[in-house]
Design a protein around this motif. Structure first.
Motif, PDB file in Angstrom:
ATOM      1  N   ILE A 141       0.850  -1.185   0.000  1.00 32.02           N
ATOM      2  CA  ILE A 141       0.000   0.000   0.000  1.00 32.02           C
ATOM      3  C   ILE A 141       0.890   1.241   0.000  1.00 32.02           C
ATOM      4  O   ILE A 141       1.766   1.398   0.863  1.00 32.02           O
ATOM      5  CB  ILE A 141      -0.927   0.031   1.224  1.00 32.02           C
ATOM      6  CG1 ILE A 141      -1.896  -1.151   1.181  1.00 32.02           C
ATOM      7  CG2 ILE A 141      -1.715   1.351   1.283  1.00 32.02           C
ATOM      8  CD1 ILE A 141      -2.815  -1.238   2.378  1.00 32.02           C
ATOM      9  N   GLY A 142       0.689   2.084  -1.004  1.00 28.02           N
ATOM     10  CA  GLY A 142       1.431   3.340  -1.063  1.00 28.02           C
ATOM     11  C   GLY A 142       0.701   4.442  -0.296  1.00 28.02           C
ATOM     12  O   GLY A 142      -0.530   4.490  -0.290  1.00 28.02           O
ATOM     13  N   VAL A 143       1.465   5.322   0.329  1.00 28.91           N
ATOM     14  CA  VAL A 143       0.890   6.422   1.117  1.00 28.91           C
ATOM     15  C   VAL A 143       1.526   7.733   0.668  1.00 28.91           C
ATOM     16  O   VAL A 143       2.756   7.863   0.679  1.00 28.91           O
ATOM     17  CB  VAL A 143       1.116   6.226   2.623  1.00 28.91           C
ATOM     18  CG1 VAL A 143       0.489   7.373   3.409  1.00 28.91           C
ATOM     19  CG2 VAL A 143       0.559   4.886   3.088  1.00 28.91           C
ATOM     20  N   LEU A 191       4.168   6.188  -7.191  1.00 32.92           N
ATOM     21  CA  LEU A 191       3.643   4.975  -6.572  1.00 32.92           C
ATOM     22  C   LEU A 191       2.821   4.155  -7.562  1.00 32.92           C
ATOM     23  O   LEU A 191       2.799   2.914  -7.490  1.00 32.92           O
ATOM     24  CB  LEU A 191       2.792   5.335  -5.352  1.00 32.92           C
ATOM     25  CG  LEU A 191       3.572   5.918  -4.158  1.00 32.92           C
ATOM     26  CD1 LEU A 191       2.607   6.347  -3.059  1.00 32.92           C
ATOM     27  CD2 LEU A 191       4.571   4.899  -3.621  1.00 32.92           C
ATOM     28  N   ASP A 192       2.161   4.817  -8.500  1.00 33.57           N
ATOM     29  CA  ASP A 192       1.413   4.090  -9.538  1.00 33.57           C
ATOM     30  C   ASP A 192       2.369   3.279 -10.407  1.00 33.57           C
ATOM     31  O   ASP A 192       2.093   2.109 -10.734  1.00 33.57           O
ATOM     32  CB  ASP A 192       0.623   5.087 -10.378  1.00 33.57           C
ATOM     33  CG  ASP A 192      -0.203   4.407 -11.455  1.00 33.57           C
ATOM     34  OD1 ASP A 192      -0.983   3.492 -11.117  1.00 33.57           O
ATOM     35  OD2 ASP A 192      -0.071   4.783 -12.634  1.00 33.57           O
ATOM     36  N   ILE A 198      -2.742  -0.395  -3.655  1.00 32.70           N
ATOM     37  CA  ILE A 198      -3.635   0.704  -3.291  1.00 32.70           C
ATOM     38  C   ILE A 198      -2.771   1.912  -2.932  1.00 32.70           C
ATOM     39  O   ILE A 198      -1.666   1.764  -2.403  1.00 32.70           O
ATOM     40  CB  ILE A 198      -4.529   0.351  -2.079  1.00 32.70           C
ATOM     41  CG1 ILE A 198      -5.395  -0.882  -2.371  1.00 32.70           C
ATOM     42  CG2 ILE A 198      -5.442   1.532  -1.700  1.00 32.70           C
ATOM     43  CD1 ILE A 198      -6.147  -1.389  -1.148  1.00 32.70           C
ATOM     44  N   ILE A 199      -3.282   3.093  -3.235  1.00 38.88           N
ATOM     45  CA  ILE A 199      -2.611   4.322  -2.812  1.00 38.88           C
ATOM     46  C   ILE A 199      -3.549   5.088  -1.880  1.00 38.88           C
ATOM     47  O   ILE A 199      -4.711   5.325  -2.221  1.00 38.88           O
ATOM     48  CB  ILE A 199      -2.239   5.226  -4.005  1.00 38.88           C
ATOM     49  CG1 ILE A 199      -1.258   4.514  -4.940  1.00 38.88           C
ATOM     50  CG2 ILE A 199      -1.632   6.550  -3.518  1.00 38.88           C
ATOM     51  CD1 ILE A 199      -0.943   5.300  -6.196  1.00 38.88           C
ATOM     52  N   PRO A 229      -5.940   1.935  -7.767  1.00 40.09           N
ATOM     53  CA  PRO A 229      -7.071   2.468  -6.989  1.00 40.09           C
ATOM     54  C   PRO A 229      -6.562   3.388  -5.867  1.00 40.09           C
ATOM     55  O   PRO A 229      -5.542   3.096  -5.240  1.00 40.09           O
ATOM     56  CB  PRO A 229      -7.737   1.220  -6.407  1.00 40.09           C
ATOM     57  CG  PRO A 229      -7.274   0.092  -7.276  1.00 40.09           C
ATOM     58  CD  PRO A 229      -5.906   0.459  -7.748  1.00 40.09           C
ATOM     59  N   ILE A 230      -7.281   4.455  -5.642  1.00 34.33           N
ATOM     60  CA  ILE A 230      -6.859   5.453  -4.647  1.00 34.33           C
ATOM     61  C   ILE A 230      -7.963   5.671  -3.629  1.00 34.33           C
ATOM     62  O   ILE A 230      -9.129   5.834  -3.973  1.00 34.33           O
ATOM     63  CB  ILE A 230      -6.504   6.790  -5.328  1.00 34.33           C
ATOM     64  CG1 ILE A 230      -5.227   6.610  -6.172  1.00 34.33           C
ATOM     65  CG2 ILE A 230      -6.296   7.892  -4.286  1.00 34.33           C
ATOM     66  CD1 ILE A 230      -4.759   7.875  -6.844  1.00 34.33           C
TER      67      ILE A 230
END
Length: 407
Positions: A141-143, A191-192, A198-199, A229-230
């Motif tokens: 998971i990207g933040v 991040l994509d 998920i971001i 998806p964000i």
């Protein structure tokens, strides 16, 4: 037995103390429509707040305007006024003493916000049919948020609690101020490309100015265009940004966004829940006791608070200023009337005023007034001044008054 008789001052003082001892009235916010707004020459502002059923008198002293009023107060504005309610003893009336006044309507940023939201809505960026589904079991998971701050700490703690095996990848972005939107867009794109499942995009709460980076068009388009998806978790529950509308899923807070992204693989132990409930109950009881003591202390202090005495003196000073202005105005009118009378009297005494009806005065060749025939010789040049000019002539014949009578 007769009831005790009080003076007006005693009653007003008693009522004022009742107002001051009421904790709710010592710090209160009231919203309503401005009416009867008057800027006094001293810098004070007098106005009323009204709604459909009632109104209240208000005053903002000049020293409170510098920090408490950031716009021109006018009749008809919908505002929220922070201050305290007290009694003006000399006038026997109660009123709201304003410390801060804020517009309750839509400001410039809200207008820009609504215009952009409408534009992107019409373009289809918010269509639910185009929202990407959120994976149920993400591994990475990207933040996109600030490196420091409550948001990232809440996300990390929430992820560890719900599933410590999910990998969090942080792109440290600037979430407020100049250039913040550019770093948010860069983080989403990086991040994509990195290939996370998920971001999460977000930050903690704040004013509309603080959250403005998430209301910019470039951020909304970046969220819409990427393949990942964000989930948007910006601000508190009441905050809604353009990024929230463009995201595939909106969460009320960064913590809530993490809870939506990370599946919960552990059940909360019943014992911990019971202990947490007990601790919260005990803490609430302790806090309540201290709050009650604090309120008692505040009421005691309020009775000796010099600010209320100063407030009373300010109202008295403002009243005296009004009286002085009225007296000065009356004096000025009286002096102007007397001046007009003196002007008319002086005009009536003026020598030139008598020349209008055929009168005139004579000067000899030396320029001195001729007051007797003895001062003029036959053949002397004389000047005869009348209302519209001067006649230069010569004395051809001179007759004394006794000669005229004899003839």
């Amino acid at each position: 037995m007769k009831n005790k008789v009080f003076s007006v001052t005693q009653i007003n003082t008693y009522i004022k103390r009742m107002f001051q001892s009421d904790y709710a009235l010592r710090r209160i916010s009231i919203k309503g429509q401005v009416s009867n707004c008057k800027y006094h020459s001293s810098g004070h502002i007098y106005f009323s707040l009204k709604d459909e059923g009632s109104q209240i008198s208000c005053v903002m002293f000049a020293n409170a305007r510098y920090d408490g009023l950031k716009f021109e107060l006018e009749d008809g504005q919908e505002v929220v006024v922070d201050g305290n309610i007290s009694v003006y003893e000399r006038g026997g009336s109660y009123q709201l003493y304003a410390q801060e006044i804020r517009l309750n309507g839509i400001g410039e940023l809200y207008v820009a916000y609504e215009m952009l939201k409408q534009k992107l809505y019409e373009e289809g960026l918010f269509d639910h049919e185009k929202k990407k589904p959120i994976p149920k079991n993400p591994k990475k998971i990207g933040v996109v948020t600030a490196r420091t701050g409550a948001a990232i700490h809440d996300i990390i703690s929430t992820a560890k609690r719900r599933n410590p095996y999910v990998q969090l990848i942080l792109y440290p972005a600037k979430v407020q101020g100049d250039g913040a939107s550019d770093t948010i867009v860069a983080g989403i794109k990086v991040l994509d490309q990195y290939g996370v499942d998920i971001i999460i995009v977000g930050r903690g709460g704040g004013s509309i100015e603080d959250l403005w980076a998430f209301n910019e068009e470039k951020v909304a388009r970046a969220i819409y265009e990427v393949q990942t998806p964000i989930i948007s978790g910006t601000g508190h529950e009441v905050d809604t940004t353009i990024a929230d509308y463009a995201a595939d899923l909106r969460a009320a807070t960064p913590t809530a966004a993490c809870e939506l992204a990370v599946p919960d693989i552990r059940e909360v132990m019943e014992g911990i829940t019971n202990r947490e409930y007990t601790l919260r109950t005990l803490l609430k009881q302790v806090v309540r006791r201290y709050q009650m003591k604090l309120q008692q202390y505040q009421i005691t202090i309020a009775n000796f608070d010099p600010r209320f005495q100063l407030q009373e003196q300010k109202m008295h000073l403002a009243e005296l200023e009004e009286q002085i202005h009225a007296v000065m105005k009356n004096k000025m009118t009286d002096y102007q009337h007397k001046l007009e009378l003196y002007t008319k009297e002086l005009h009536g005494l003026s020598p030139t005023a008598k020349l209008i009806n055929g009168f005139g005065y004579i000067e000899g060749s030396n320029g001195e007034p001729v007051t007797s025939v003895k001062k003029v010789m036959e053949g002397d040049q004389i000047s005869l001044t009348i209302s519209d000019g001067t006649i230069i002539t010569k004395a051809e014949q001179i007759k004394r008054m006794d000669e005229i009578k004899e003839s």
